[in-house]
Scaffold this motif. Structure first.
Motif, PDB file in Angstrom:
ATOM      1  N   GLY A  12       0.813  -1.215   0.000  1.00 16.09           N
ATOM      2  CA  GLY A  12       0.000   0.000   0.000  1.00 16.09           C
ATOM      3  C   GLY A  12       0.844   1.261   0.000  1.00 16.09           C
ATOM      4  N   GLU A  13       2.150   1.105   0.211  1.00 16.10           N
ATOM      5  CA  GLU A  13       3.049   2.264   0.248  1.00 16.10           C
ATOM      6  C   GLU A  13       3.859   2.405  -1.041  1.00 16.10           C
ATOM      7  N   ARG A  14       3.332   1.803  -2.125  1.00 21.05           N
ATOM      8  CA  ARG A  14       4.062   1.814  -3.401  1.00 21.05           C
ATOM      9  C   ARG A  14       4.425   3.229  -3.861  1.00 21.05           C
ATOM     10  N   GLU A  15       3.466   4.144  -3.814  1.00 18.34           N
ATOM     11  CA  GLU A  15       3.719   5.505  -4.319  1.00 18.34           C
ATOM     12  C   GLU A  15       4.844   6.196  -3.543  1.00 18.34           C
ATOM     13  N   VAL A  16       4.851   5.972  -2.224  1.00 15.97           N
ATOM     14  CA  VAL A  16       5.899   6.552  -1.379  1.00 15.97           C
ATOM     15  C   VAL A  16       7.247   5.948  -1.759  1.00 15.97           C
ATOM     16  N   SER A  17       7.251   4.621  -1.968  1.00 14.99           N
ATOM     17  CA  SER A  17       8.490   3.927  -2.315  1.00 14.99           C
ATOM     18  C   SER A  17       9.034   4.377  -3.668  1.00 14.99           C
ATOM     19  N   LEU A  55      26.314  -4.069  -4.140  1.00 12.91           N
ATOM     20  CA  LEU A  55      25.445  -3.735  -3.006  1.00 12.91           C
ATOM     21  C   LEU A  55      24.022  -3.536  -3.508  1.00 12.91           C
ATOM     22  N   VAL A  56      23.045  -3.872  -2.647  1.00 10.77           N
ATOM     23  CA  VAL A  56      21.636  -3.601  -2.948  1.00 10.77           C
ATOM     24  C   VAL A  56      21.137  -2.552  -1.960  1.00 10.77           C
ATOM     25  N   PHE A  57      20.528  -1.502  -2.473  1.00 10.95           N
ATOM     26  CA  PHE A  57      19.938  -0.461  -1.620  1.00 10.95           C
ATOM     27  C   PHE A  57      18.422  -0.662  -1.677  1.00 10.95           C
ATOM     28  N   ILE A  58      17.844  -0.995  -0.537  1.00  8.39           N
ATOM     29  CA  ILE A  58      16.404  -1.290  -0.492  1.00  8.39           C
ATOM     30  C   ILE A  58      15.632   0.002  -0.225  1.00  8.39           C
ATOM     31  N   GLY A  59      14.876   0.426  -1.228  1.00 11.45           N
ATOM     32  CA  GLY A  59      14.049   1.623  -1.082  1.00 11.45           C
ATOM     33  C   GLY A  59      12.575   1.266  -0.998  1.00 11.45           C
ATOM     34  N   LEU A  60      12.296   0.035  -0.587  1.00 14.74           N
ATOM     35  CA  LEU A  60      10.912  -0.441  -0.487  1.00 14.74           C
ATOM     36  C   LEU A  60      10.316  -0.052   0.865  1.00 14.74           C
ATOM     37  N   HIS A  61       8.996   0.008   0.930  1.00  9.63           N
ATOM     38  CA  HIS A  61       8.292   0.216   2.197  1.00  9.63           C
ATOM     39  C   HIS A  61       7.176  -0.820   2.300  1.00  9.63           C
ATOM     40  N   GLY A  62       6.819  -1.162   3.540  1.00 13.96           N
ATOM     41  CA  GLY A  62       5.691  -2.074   3.728  1.00 13.96           C
ATOM     42  C   GLY A  62       6.037  -3.516   3.392  1.00 13.96           C
ATOM     43  N   ARG A  63       5.022  -4.279   3.013  1.00 13.90           N
ATOM     44  CA  ARG A  63       5.187  -5.717   2.760  1.00 13.90           C
ATOM     45  C   ARG A  63       6.179  -6.001   1.645  1.00 13.90           C
TER      46      ARG A  63
END
Length: 310
Positions: A12-17, A55-63
């Protein structure tokens, strides 16, 4: 370095991500890194499985971002990444479990109770128990969700059922929590494990009733005061408890710890965000700026903390 940025996702936080990802990608390129950007989806795992990066930079949010699942996959692939590991991420995302850890470490929490919810659950039983254990107003929210999605501040009895259904639409466990009235503050934490420091405390003054999705992510939705106008002893306590919460969950590199200062001037911890927003209106960069770190410098610090000594 060659760095992959995972962003977007399916929560549900796709737009923010998407916004977070754009900011991170731009900063990494400004810092001279080669960037591979991936709009992540569990249906396209081959994009991650075939990665050959430093390296991996995780810019995901939520599930599938903040809950430890992508971290577990990267661990299996032997790919280093920025931020907390699988267990710390999962614990921080599970609000009920995190609260137990905070309480064991004498960090004050709001009274709460978790309720499993399935298609067979008798909602009326939950409502009856909630009425018995909580007095209005109280908060009903999904146990594992971010950005206040699915959250209701229940002010009248006739709101309870709808609030439970809303929270249950996002998660199989809902959390009912006493409503703590007070000032909302947050404390960014950064550093190698065992060497963490808290950045300046931020007070959040939302334009709405509470710090909801619009307040967080829409320009002008809230005012950030850095440093928060609170006395030195309370500032010190907030910073110490933020670092302690970060450490006890086993977080790594960075997190952001949210509190409410109640009417007795006591900090009540709300949650630890292992992948806090990094959008242009986000809190962590605001705090870093207060001590002279630009957005690009902050992102570079995350990279250095994630790769030095490895």
């Amino acid at each position: 370095m060659k760095i992959a940025v995972l962003y977007g996702g399916t929560s549900g936080e796709r737009e923010v991500s998407l916004s977070t990802g754009k900011g991170i990608i731009k900063a990494l390129k400004n810092n001279g890194h080669e960037v591979i950007d991936i709009d992540f989806s569990p249906e396209r795992l081959e994009e991650v499985l075939e990665l050959n990066v430093d390296l991996v930079f995780i810019g995901l949010h939520g599930r599938f971002g903040e809950d430890g699942k992508i971290q577990g996959l990267l661990d299996m692939l032997g790919l280093p990444y920025v931020g907390s590991g699988s267990l710390a991420s999962a614990l921080a995302m599970d609000k009920a479990k995190a609260k137990q850890i905070f309480s064991m470490n004498n960090i004050q929490i709001a009274k709460s109770k978790a309720y499993p919810v399935t298609d067979e659950t008798d909602t009326m039983k939950i409502i009856k128990d909630v009425r018995k254990k909580f007095s209005l107003p109280f908060v009903v929210k999904p146990n594992q969700e971010g950005s206040t999605l699915g959250l209701t501040i229940v002010k009248t009895d006739d709101q309870i059922e709808e609030a439970i259904q809303l929270a249950a639409s996002s998660d199989s466990t809902i959390l009912v929590e006493e409503y703590v009235k007070g000032r909302e503050v947050t404390v960014p934490v950064i550093g190698r494990q065992g060497e963490e420091q808290a950045l300046p405390v931020i007070e959040i003054i939302p334009k709405n009733d509470y710090y909801d999705f619009d307040s967080k992510y829409k320009p002008g939705g809230s005012e950030h005061i850095v440093p928060a106008p609170i006395d030195l002893s309370l500032t010190d306590r907030l910073k110490k408890e933020a670092v302690l919460a970060h450490q006890e969950l086993g977080c790594n590199v960075y997190s952001r710890v949210d509190f409410i200062i109640n009417e007795n001037d006591e900090p009540i911890i709300l949650e630890v965000n292992t992948l806090p927003g990094m959008t242009p209106t986000s809190l962590f960069p605001d705090s870093a700026l207060e001590i002279g770190w630009s957005y690009d410098e902050l992102i570079q610090k995350f990279v250095e903390l994630s790769t030095s000594g490895k």
